[in-house]
Motif scaffolding. Structure first.
Motif, mmCIF file in Angstrom:
data_model
loop_
_atom_site.group_PDB
_atom_site.id
_atom_site.type_symbol
_atom_site.label_atom_id
_atom_site.label_comp_id
_atom_site.label_asym_id
_atom_site.label_seq_id
_atom_site.Cartn_x
_atom_site.Cartn_y
_atom_site.Cartn_z
ATOM 1 N N SER A 74 0.813 -1.216 0.000
ATOM 2 C CA SER A 74 0.000 0.000 0.000
ATOM 3 C C SER A 74 0.846 1.266 0.000
ATOM 4 O O SER A 74 0.306 2.372 -0.102
ATOM 5 C CB SER A 74 -0.934 0.021 1.214
ATOM 6 N N HIS A 75 2.162 1.118 0.082
ATOM 7 C CA HIS A 75 3.054 2.283 0.133
ATOM 8 C C HIS A 75 3.893 2.459 -1.139
ATOM 9 O O HIS A 75 4.483 3.528 -1.329
ATOM 10 C CB HIS A 75 4.010 2.161 1.324
ATOM 11 N N PHE A 76 3.978 1.408 -1.972
ATOM 12 C CA PHE A 76 4.915 1.467 -3.102
ATOM 13 C C PHE A 76 4.616 2.606 -4.056
ATOM 14 O O PHE A 76 5.518 3.123 -4.740
ATOM 15 C CB PHE A 76 4.915 0.136 -3.864
ATOM 16 N N MET A 77 3.353 3.052 -4.111
ATOM 17 C CA MET A 77 2.993 4.097 -5.079
ATOM 18 C C MET A 77 3.620 5.450 -4.761
ATOM 19 O O MET A 77 3.673 6.328 -5.609
ATOM 20 C CB MET A 77 1.472 4.207 -5.171
ATOM 21 N N PHE A 78 4.117 5.615 -3.534
ATOM 22 C CA PHE A 78 4.811 6.855 -3.190
ATOM 23 C C PHE A 78 6.131 6.999 -3.956
ATOM 24 O O PHE A 78 6.608 8.113 -4.172
ATOM 25 C CB PHE A 78 5.107 6.908 -1.694
ATOM 26 N N THR A 79 6.732 5.874 -4.352
ATOM 27 C CA THR A 79 8.055 5.928 -4.978
ATOM 28 C C THR A 79 8.170 5.171 -6.296
ATOM 29 O O THR A 79 9.062 5.471 -7.094
ATOM 30 C CB THR A 79 9.125 5.383 -4.012
ATOM 31 N N ALA A 80 7.293 4.197 -6.559
ATOM 32 C CA ALA A 80 7.426 3.394 -7.778
ATOM 33 C C ALA A 80 7.309 4.241 -9.039
ATOM 34 O O ALA A 80 7.860 3.876 -10.091
ATOM 35 C CB ALA A 80 6.383 2.279 -7.789
ATOM 36 N N TRP A 81 6.631 5.367 -8.959
ATOM 37 C CA TRP A 81 6.507 6.255 -10.123
ATOM 38 C C TRP A 81 7.863 6.762 -10.598
ATOM 39 O O TRP A 81 8.000 7.184 -11.764
ATOM 40 C CB TRP A 81 5.586 7.433 -9.803
ATOM 41 N N LEU A 82 8.874 6.711 -9.751
ATOM 42 C CA LEU A 82 10.210 7.160 -10.149
ATOM 43 C C LEU A 82 10.826 6.278 -11.234
ATOM 44 O O LEU A 82 11.778 6.691 -11.899
ATOM 45 C CB LEU A 82 11.127 7.213 -8.928
ATOM 46 N N HIS A 247 -1.009 13.929 5.778
ATOM 47 C CA HIS A 247 0.297 13.408 6.199
ATOM 48 C C HIS A 247 0.959 12.693 5.026
ATOM 49 O O HIS A 247 0.306 11.962 4.294
ATOM 50 C CB HIS A 247 0.070 12.447 7.371
ATOM 51 N N THR A 248 2.249 12.906 4.833
ATOM 52 C CA THR A 248 3.027 12.334 3.712
ATOM 53 C C THR A 248 2.322 12.577 2.372
ATOM 54 O O THR A 248 2.135 11.654 1.592
ATOM 55 C CB THR A 248 3.313 10.820 3.913
ATOM 56 N N ARG A 249 1.972 13.814 2.109
ATOM 57 C CA ARG A 249 1.240 14.128 0.883
ATOM 58 C C ARG A 249 2.120 14.729 -0.213
ATOM 59 O O ARG A 249 1.616 15.074 -1.281
ATOM 60 C CB ARG A 249 0.093 15.097 1.193
ATOM 61 N N ALA A 250 3.401 14.857 0.031
ATOM 62 C CA ALA A 250 4.261 15.506 -0.959
ATOM 63 C C ALA A 250 4.419 14.671 -2.228
ATOM 64 O O ALA A 250 4.542 15.228 -3.323
ATOM 65 C CB ALA A 250 5.636 15.795 -0.353
ATOM 66 N N LEU A 251 4.431 13.341 -2.103
ATOM 67 C CA LEU A 251 4.814 12.497 -3.227
ATOM 68 C C LEU A 251 3.693 11.613 -3.760
ATOM 69 O O LEU A 251 3.842 10.991 -4.806
ATOM 70 C CB LEU A 251 5.996 11.603 -2.821
ATOM 71 N N GLY A 252 2.577 11.521 -3.050
ATOM 72 C CA GLY A 252 1.535 10.582 -3.445
ATOM 73 C C GLY A 252 0.709 11.016 -4.641
ATOM 74 O O GLY A 252 0.297 10.190 -5.456
ATOM 75 N N ASP A 253 0.466 12.284 -4.792
ATOM 76 C CA ASP A 253 -0.381 12.813 -5.859
ATOM 77 C C ASP A 253 0.425 12.946 -7.153
ATOM 78 O O ASP A 253 1.456 13.619 -7.179
ATOM 79 C CB ASP A 253 -0.937 14.174 -5.441
ATOM 80 N N SER A 256 1.435 16.434 -7.981
ATOM 81 C CA SER A 256 2.106 17.197 -6.939
ATOM 82 C C SER A 256 3.332 17.923 -7.493
ATOM 83 O O SER A 256 4.176 17.321 -8.161
ATOM 84 C CB SER A 256 2.550 16.265 -5.805
ATOM 85 N N PRO A 257 3.470 19.213 -7.200
ATOM 86 C CA PRO A 257 4.656 19.950 -7.653
ATOM 87 C C PRO A 257 5.921 19.498 -6.944
ATOM 88 O O PRO A 257 7.027 19.765 -7.426
ATOM 89 C CB PRO A 257 4.322 21.401 -7.293
ATOM 90 N N TYR A 258 5.777 18.809 -5.823
ATOM 91 C CA TYR A 258 6.937 18.383 -5.047
ATOM 92 C C TYR A 258 7.653 17.195 -5.704
ATOM 93 O O TYR A 258 8.814 16.932 -5.407
ATOM 94 C CB TYR A 258 6.513 18.033 -3.627
ATOM 95 N N ARG A 259 6.958 16.504 -6.580
ATOM 96 C CA ARG A 259 7.609 15.401 -7.294
ATOM 97 C C ARG A 259 8.763 15.912 -8.147
ATOM 98 O O ARG A 259 9.817 15.276 -8.217
ATOM 99 C CB ARG A 259 6.593 14.653 -8.159
#
Length: 267
Positions: A74-82, A247-253, A256-259
């Protein structure tokens, strides 16, 4: 003996593992291999190695330390997009989470798990030549910092901390203070929480460049606890105030401009 239930309740604030898979990365178009990483003779950590979807020749591996709930599925989507940006990504489950060995997760145990992952990368016939970047989210950031302090590796070139905290005791006190049932006891009960393996005790020893994300109104980890961690860091560092709610919303969307800030840091 009367304090034993309170001690257990305080410790349970930190770990909420789930064993079953929750999402399938392949259904979302990601390609990965199942990996098994040993930690000593009795603990085996489950991991997914996501391969780049775009071949840019970076030879850079992102190691993801996920948060305290559920598991890597349930967490891989925060980083797998890289992987769409040409990076390899390795995410793993701590002991007691997902398909990793089912033993109770502990603070020291999770640090050992992080060290085991770094050793595995260093010894891997392909990955040993890669530059390594670490992304730790929430409690994963605390674990990653302590692991890097305990078992440093020159392979790590950068560290990204998303919504983490400086002290286990301070975050426990904040949680206890949020309930009217435990508010009067927040200070005495928080002292039942050990301050061993606090990330703030390790971060000033870390030499790699760092990037910090934290929500101004984080509902889980107070902004000031993330900022306290940042202030103690001595390496080249950058702080980003996140305005997205939660919480931890910088990378999930995906929008997101933070990506883009993260990509520029990694490149």
């Amino acid at each position: 003996m009367l304090l034993t239930p309170w001690v257990g309740a305080c410790n349970s604030l930190f770990y909420y593992p789930v064993q079953q898979d929750l999402y399938d990365p392949k259904k979302l178009g990601f390609q990965y291999s199942d990996e098994r990483i040993p930690e000593g003779s009795e603990i085996i950590l489950a991991a997914w190695w996501f391969k780049p979807l775009t071949q840019l020749g970076y030879k850079k591996l992102i190691v993801h330390f996920h948060g305290n709930a559920e598991n890597m599925s349930s967490h891989f989507m925060f980083t797998a997009w890289l992987t769409q940006e040409g990076f390899d990504v390795l995410t793993f489950d701590y002991r007691g989470y997902g398909r990793s060995t089912t033993v109770p997760p502990t603070r020291e145990g999770l640090v050992k798990d992080g060290c085991a992952v770094f050793r595995w990368v260093e010894q891997h016939p392909v990955l040993k030549d890669y530059e390594l970047y670490v992304i730790g989210q929430s409690i994963g950031g605390a674990v990653a910092i302590s692991a890097l302090g305990s078992c440093p590796t020159d392979q790590v070139k950068g560290l990204v901390i998303d919504s983490s905290f400086s002290s286990y005791r301070k975050i426990a006190r904040q949680k206890l203070g949020a309930s009217f049932l435990t508010w009067p006891l927040q200070y005495p009960l928080s002292f039942l929480i050990s301050d061993d393996w606090n990330p703030i005790d390790s971060i000033e020893r870390l030499p790699m460049k760092m990037l910090f994300f934290h929500n101004l109104n984080d509902p889980v980890v107070p902004y000031e606890l993330g900022r306290e961690l940042y202030e103690k860091a001595v390496a080249p560092k950058e702080w980003v105030d996140v305005t997205s709610e939660g919480h931890t919303r910088a990378l999930g969307d995906p929008d997101s401009p933070y990506r883009q800030q993260l990509i520029e840091f990694l490149r």
